[in-house]
Write an enzyme that holds these catalytic residues in place. Structure first.
Site, mmCIF file in Angstrom:
data_model
loop_
_atom_site.group_PDB
_atom_site.id
_atom_site.type_symbol
_atom_site.label_atom_id
_atom_site.label_comp_id
_atom_site.label_asym_id
_atom_site.label_seq_id
_atom_site.Cartn_x
_atom_site.Cartn_y
_atom_site.Cartn_z
ATOM 1 N N CYS A 50 0.872 -1.504 0.227
ATOM 2 C CA CYS A 50 -0.208 0.171 0.056
ATOM 3 C C CYS A 50 0.471 1.434 0.662
ATOM 4 C CB CYS A 50 -0.754 0.279 1.359
ATOM 5 S SG CYS A 50 -1.815 1.678 1.109
ATOM 6 N N CYS A 52 -0.802 3.936 0.459
ATOM 7 C CA CYS A 52 -0.881 5.778 0.791
ATOM 8 C C CYS A 52 -0.150 5.844 1.975
ATOM 9 C CB CYS A 52 -2.367 5.098 2.103
ATOM 10 S SG CYS A 52 -2.362 4.411 3.040
ATOM 11 N N CYS A 55 -0.629 4.025 6.634
ATOM 12 C CA CYS A 55 -0.062 2.953 7.239
ATOM 13 C C CYS A 55 1.119 3.623 7.264
ATOM 14 C CB CYS A 55 -0.172 2.283 5.243
ATOM 15 S SG CYS A 55 -1.997 2.074 5.233
#
Length: 190
Positions: A50, A52, A55
């Protein structure tokens, strides 16, 4: 230009296969004394890289590795007093260790297609037999974390070289799941 680290668990050839019979284990934060421990009592799903900016990521990694498990199968078993919710307004209520900063689990409690799931970081499992990630999500978001946009073609190529298809959202099956939930909620589907 130095090659950016994708994530330690996926960097070198994507050779992680894990065990198909993996049925959960204990997650441990990075504290040397009194580590927070979280028990995941079931197999994980939708394991992915991920990009993003919400996180937790290991140092110098462009991506986190994230999977989900049903929240009722995720429980804090040691040193829960060290946990704090990073952003109480976020959909995913990420519980992080106050001392080392590692995110231990993130339940979704609001009305959403992911309600009842907890997001976890499988590289924190004490048992290293967890299954490999199967896709990369929110890839463009690493730019928001400071990656130069000129690096993106190379990063997407690196992800594909370790058998992770890069998406700028979620994988097609997860997007279908979200859309189905929304259509049922609105009455378009039953």
């Amino acid at each position: 230009m130095t090659k950016r680290l994708l994530h330690p668990a996926i960097q070198d050839g994507g050779s992680r296969t894990g065990s198909p019979s993996f049925a959960g284990s204990i997650l441990a934060c990075h504290c040397k004394t009194r580590p927070v421990k979280v028990k995941v009592s079931v197999a994980i799903a939708h394991n992915h890289a991920c990009g993003c900016t919400k996180c937790w990521k290991p140092d110098n990694a462009a991506f986190s590795v994230v999977a989900v498990a049903p929240s009722e199968q995720v429980s804090v078993i040691e040193n829960g007093d060290k946990l704090v919710v990073v952003d109480p307004s976020a959909l995913i209520r990420r519980h992080a260790c106050k001392e080392c900063g590692v995110h231990m689990h993130g339940p979704v409690e609001r009305d959403h297609a992911f309600k009842g799931l907890s997001f976890i970081h499988p590289e924190l499992f004490e048992d290293g037999d967890w299954p490999r990630p199967t896709f990369a999500a929110f890839v463009s978001s690493i730019i928001e974390g400071g990656v130069d946009p000129s690096e993106m073609d190379g990063i997407r190529s690196d992800l594909r070289s370790v058998n992770l298809e890069p998406y700028d959202c979620l994988s097609p099956p997860l997007m279908d799941y979200l859309s189905t939930w929304t259509a049922k909620k609105s009455g378009v589907l039953r």
